[in-house]
Design a protein around this motif. Structure first.
Motif, PDB file in Angstrom:
ATOM      1  N   UNK A 447       0.769  -1.231   0.000  1.00  0.00           N
ATOM      2  CA  UNK A 447       0.000   0.000   0.000  1.00  0.00           C
ATOM      3  C   UNK A 447       0.797   1.277   0.000  1.00  0.00           C
ATOM      4  N   UNK A 448       2.100   1.220  -0.254  1.00  0.00           N
ATOM      5  CA  UNK A 448       2.927   2.418  -0.232  1.00  0.00           C
ATOM      6  C   UNK A 448       3.134   2.969  -1.641  1.00  0.00           C
ATOM      7  N   UNK A 449       3.308   4.278  -1.692  1.00  0.00           N
ATOM      8  CA  UNK A 449       3.706   4.907  -2.950  1.00  0.00           C
ATOM      9  C   UNK A 449       5.203   4.708  -3.115  1.00  0.00           C
ATOM     10  N   UNK A 450       5.618   4.274  -4.306  1.00  0.00           N
ATOM     11  CA  UNK A 450       7.022   3.949  -4.548  1.00  0.00           C
ATOM     12  C   UNK A 450       7.513   4.668  -5.800  1.00  0.00           C
ATOM     13  N   UNK A 451       8.710   5.250  -5.712  1.00  0.00           N
ATOM     14  CA  UNK A 451       9.376   5.849  -6.856  1.00  0.00           C
ATOM     15  C   UNK A 451      10.464   4.892  -7.303  1.00  0.00           C
ATOM     16  N   UNK A 452      10.351   4.379  -8.525  1.00  0.00           N
ATOM     17  CA  UNK A 452      11.374   3.480  -9.054  1.00  0.00           C
ATOM     18  C   UNK A 452      12.456   4.331  -9.701  1.00  0.00           C
ATOM     19  N   UNK A 453      13.568   4.487  -9.004  1.00  0.00           N
ATOM     20  CA  UNK A 453      14.633   5.342  -9.515  1.00  0.00           C
ATOM     21  C   UNK A 453      15.777   5.432  -8.538  1.00  0.00           C
ATOM     22  N   UNK A 454      16.823   6.149  -8.945  1.00  0.00           N
ATOM     23  CA  UNK A 454      18.035   6.316  -8.156  1.00  0.00           C
ATOM     24  C   UNK A 454      17.928   7.594  -7.327  1.00  0.00           C
ATOM     25  N   UNK A 455      18.013   7.470  -6.006  1.00  0.00           N
ATOM     26  CA  UNK A 455      17.858   8.630  -5.125  1.00  0.00           C
ATOM     27  C   UNK A 455      19.023   9.601  -5.233  1.00  0.00           C
ATOM     28  N   UNK A 456      20.088   9.211  -5.925  1.00  0.00           N
ATOM     29  CA  UNK A 456      21.191  10.142  -6.159  1.00  0.00           C
ATOM     30  C   UNK A 456      20.924  11.030  -7.365  1.00  0.00           C
ATOM     31  N   UNK A 457      19.809  10.796  -8.047  1.00  0.00           N
ATOM     32  CA  UNK A 457      19.438  11.611  -9.197  1.00  0.00           C
ATOM     33  C   UNK A 457      18.312  12.560  -8.794  1.00  0.00           C
ATOM     34  N   UNK A 458      18.457  13.806  -9.192  1.00  0.00           N
ATOM     35  CA  UNK A 458      17.511  14.832  -8.783  1.00  0.00           C
ATOM     36  C   UNK A 458      16.092  14.523  -9.240  1.00  0.00           C
ATOM     37  N   UNK A 459      15.973  13.840 -10.365  1.00  0.00           N
ATOM     38  CA  UNK A 459      14.641  13.557 -10.901  1.00  0.00           C
ATOM     39  C   UNK A 459      13.828  12.688  -9.950  1.00  0.00           C
ATOM     40  N   UNK A 460      14.490  11.676  -9.355  1.00  0.00           N
ATOM     41  CA  UNK A 460      13.797  10.795  -8.414  1.00  0.00           C
ATOM     42  C   UNK A 460      13.408  11.548  -7.149  1.00  0.00           C
ATOM     43  N   UNK A 461      14.285  12.430  -6.682  1.00  0.00           N
ATOM     44  CA  UNK A 461      13.988  13.205  -5.480  1.00  0.00           C
ATOM     45  C   UNK A 461      12.813  14.149  -5.715  1.00  0.00           C
ATOM     46  N   UNK A 462      12.758  14.739  -6.911  1.00  0.00           N
ATOM     47  CA  UNK A 462      11.649  15.634  -7.228  1.00  0.00           C
ATOM     48  C   UNK A 462      10.331  14.875  -7.269  1.00  0.00           C
ATOM     49  N   UNK A 463      10.343  13.686  -7.873  1.00  0.00           N
ATOM     50  CA  UNK A 463       9.125  12.872  -7.926  1.00  0.00           C
ATOM     51  C   UNK A 463       8.641  12.514  -6.526  1.00  0.00           C
ATOM     52  N   UNK A 483      25.307   7.488   2.859  1.00  0.00           N
ATOM     53  CA  UNK A 483      25.933   8.762   3.212  1.00  0.00           C
ATOM     54  C   UNK A 483      25.955   9.700   2.007  1.00  0.00           C
ATOM     55  N   UNK A 484      26.227   9.147   0.814  1.00  0.00           N
ATOM     56  CA  UNK A 484      26.253   9.965  -0.401  1.00  0.00           C
ATOM     57  C   UNK A 484      24.879  10.570  -0.680  1.00  0.00           C
ATOM     58  N   UNK A 485      23.830   9.784  -0.504  1.00  0.00           N
ATOM     59  CA  UNK A 485      22.465  10.281  -0.710  1.00  0.00           C
ATOM     60  C   UNK A 485      22.164  11.401   0.284  1.00  0.00           C
ATOM     61  N   UNK A 486      22.560  11.207   1.546  1.00  0.00           N
ATOM     62  CA  UNK A 486      22.301  12.218   2.570  1.00  0.00           C
ATOM     63  C   UNK A 486      23.010  13.526   2.243  1.00  0.00           C
ATOM     64  N   UNK A 487      24.242  13.434   1.759  1.00  0.00           N
ATOM     65  CA  UNK A 487      24.978  14.643   1.394  1.00  0.00           C
ATOM     66  C   UNK A 487      24.313  15.351   0.214  1.00  0.00           C
ATOM     67  N   UNK A 488      23.887  14.575  -0.778  1.00  0.00           N
ATOM     68  CA  UNK A 488      23.234  15.162  -1.954  1.00  0.00           C
ATOM     69  C   UNK A 488      21.947  15.872  -1.564  1.00  0.00           C
TER      70      UNK A 488
END
Length: 643
Positions: A447-463, A483-488
């Protein structure tokens, strides 16, 4: 010091531009406000330090190439999926809206300023553009709804080349001496737009294709290769047909940005930094070149012209362009309000002033440049300065501090999401991000909303709408990636809390590195990911809420039960009052707080007494709802990504 040195002028302007934007960032105001003021103060009107006239004929190519890079960067970040959703409104704004603005500005300038039709038409074409250099920072700063942000940013990028080319055609018509010259000038519009589109499409696919190939361009040369290619495309198109290059780079940026080449995030970051540098340079140089006495000489007619553009022309254009497009009244009102002019109008007006002067129309050229500067200054100060207030009054901002984004739809990530869903007392959404289709499907099944993508890419974060979330949880099996995702996210979405999953028993990422990044350690002391993922996958973990009644101020990291390797416990979620959040090393406990713990079902009789010794007990009355493992629907209003 020789202030007549063109190299010194260039260096001072570029440095002043960076400093002005830095000050504006600290004060949280639109950078263009400080850039305009800096250019005027350092120019001949006051300090007389920055002297654009020393650049001579070199100013025109500097302006042209800088505008090319700025437009390419703006188009690079336009998402085709969002453009399609708002295609009707965007298409109308850059066609019907442009014509309405040109007509309204032309008539107003003729009546209020007494200008001839030809000069007024030039002015109308110049102020028909908005511009990404002003719009994009504003929409990001005020966290605007996605649909409005897409419309405004796309309008700014796509209308710039259209408006600039229309202005060039208007200039050719204004300077024409025969009917044949007028006809040739009018035909220049479709020719320039068509040539720019063809070269932009071809060049964009060539650049994007080479960037996608793993070994075609060395990774450390990709950014400068793209920069060189953009400048070459612009100049080649300009050489074939003057002023067609601006359309070329806008289309090329749109193509490259939507091809998703390797290292796309680094490319966008490089272009953004370069754009800030060039915007600062251009605004300081061009503001310094403005003669304020010419602006003052416009008198009441100039102010009336600006007011008519803001109060009548823009709202009329938006009303006609958004009819039947599905926008709400408050959204239409905000689009009508936010239309500040940017660097392209300023740059082209300076070029036109010089061209008119060469043709014996020096007074008209000076008045034209002064009027465009007045429009830019007033719209940026008034419209840009009040954009945040208007967004709040009209309720078109994204909600802030709203829900959680969990990077990792793996068994541990899903368990944390289920626990957050059980613990929350509101309807804040939970969205998961993962590159694994199997894990993503499992999360959707729950029942969760899921974004299929790389969290290191801005497009996935925007979605995922990360910029409006209360916290981002980086919970992949790789602690270095976490850690890389957190920094980004810290760089792109300041203000969003970040929690990083690490394994304290491995020599990889340590708590000190997490702390240096400004993030917190998830689960207090970290997690043995492989072990817990194995147990969650086999449904061996029980998750229970316990109420804390021990010594106030106790930190979760001080709980002995969490450090027991033989009979481990995992602190998942902490709730105080009506506010829940994932447990971290920053979690401090007060009497009455509720913490959801996980432990192996076979170890419950051993783990619970240890937690009871620290002051935890089971709820005596109505127990909070335990985490569900079923596939109940995710009930939030966050399913519409355009809002």
């Amino acid at each position: 010091m020789d202030f007549q040195d063109p190299a010194l002028t260039f260096a001072l302007a570029i440095t002043a531009g960076v400093v002005a934007q830095s000050v504006a960032r600290h004060l949280k105001v639109p950078g263009i406000l400080f850039l305009l003021a800096t250019g005027i103060l350092l120019g001949p009107e006051f300090a007389n330090i920055v002297r654009p006239e020393t650049l001579g004929e070199g100013l025109n190519p500097i302006v042209g190439l800088a505008v090319a890079v700025i437009l390419f960067e703006g188009a690079l970040q336009l998402n085709m999926g969002r453009l399609r959703r708002e295609a009707v409104t965007i298409r109308r704004l850059i066609t019907i809206g442009t014509l309405i603005t040109i007509a309204g500005a032309t008539v107003t300038a003729m009546l209020a300023l007494g200008w001839s039709f030809k000069v007024a038409l030039l002015f109308g074409a110049l102020v028909s553009v908005t511009g990404p250099t002003v719009i994009n920072p504003l929409t990001r700063r005020i966290r605007l709804r996605n649909n409005l942000r897409t419309i405004l940013e796309a309008e700014g990028v796509l209308i710039d080349p259209v408006g600039a080319i229309l202005a060039v055609v208007a200039l050719e018509v204004a300077l024409a001496s025969t009917a044949g010259d007028v006809g040739a000038g009018v035909l220049g519009l479709p020719r320039r737009l068509g040539l720019g589109f063809v070269i932009g499409i071809t060049g964009g696919f060539a650049i994007g294709g080479l960037l996608r190939l793993r070994r075609a361009i060395p990774s450390d040369l990709r950014n400068i290769f793209t920069l060189a290619s953009v400048l070459a495309l612009y100049q080649a198109s300009h050489a074939i047909l003057p002023e067609s290059g601006i359309m070329t780079v806008a289309i090329a940026g749109l193509v490259v940005g939507n091809m998703g080449p390797r290292h796309a995030r680094q490319l966008v970051e490089f272009k953004e930094q370069l754009t800030y540098l060039l915007v600062g340079l251009l605004f300081v140089l061009l503001s310094a070149a403005v003669d304020l006495s010419e602006v003052r000489a416009l008198g009441a007619g100039g102010i009336i012209t600006v007011v008519v553009l803001v109060v009548l022309v823009r709202p009329l254009g938006v009303l006609l362009c958004t009819r039947g497009a599905g926008l709400e009244r408050n959204e239409q009102a905000f689009l009508a309000w936010l239309a500040p002019r940017g660097i392209v109008a300023f740059a082209v007006s300076s070029l036109f002033a010089a061209e008119l002067a060469h043709n014996g129309m020096e007074l008209e050229g000076s008045q034209l440049r002064a009027m465009v500067f007045l429009v830019i200054a007033v719209t940026v100060v008034v419209l840009g300065g009040t954009s945040g207030l208007m967004a709040r009054l009209l309720r078109v901002r994204k909600p802030s501090n709203y829900g959680f984004a969990v990077v990792g739809a793996n068994p541990v990530g899903r368990a944390l999401a289920r626990t957050l869903r059980a613990a929350r007392t509101g309807d804040a959404p939970i969205v998961l991000i993962d590159t694994n289709p199997t894990e993503a499907g499992a999360a959707e099944g729950e029942g969760f909303r899921v974004i299929l993508g790389n969290a290191n890419e801005q497009r996935a974060l925007l979605k995922a709408g990360v910029e409006s979330r209360r916290a981002l949880v980086a919970l992949t099996p790789n602690e270095g990636v976490n850690l890389l995702i957190a920094k980004h996210v810290g760089e792109t979405c300041p203000g969003v809390r970040r929690l990083v999953a690490i394994d304290p028993l491995t020599p990889g990422v340590g708590p000190e590195q997490v702390d240096e990044s400004g993030a917190a350690v998830l689960f207090g002391g970290g997690i043995d990911y492989e072990r817990w993922a194995h147990h969650f996958r086999r449904d061996r973990v029980a998750i229970e809420p316990l109420i804390f009644g021990g010594t106030p101020g106790l930190r979760v990291t001080q709980l002995d039960a969490l450090a027991d390797r033989q009979f481990p416990a995992l602190a998942l979620v902490h709730r105080r009052g009506r506010r829940e959040q994932p447990v971290s090393n920053e979690t401090s406990l007060r009497t009455g707080d509720v913490v959801w713990f996980g432990w192996l079902r076979d170890h419950g009789e051993l783990v619970e007494p240890r937690l009871a010794g620290a002051g935890f007990r089971r709820p005596e009355d109505a127990a909070p709802e335990a985490p569900d493992t079923g596939a109940g629907p995710e009930s939030t209003g966050d399913t519409d990504s355009s809002r």
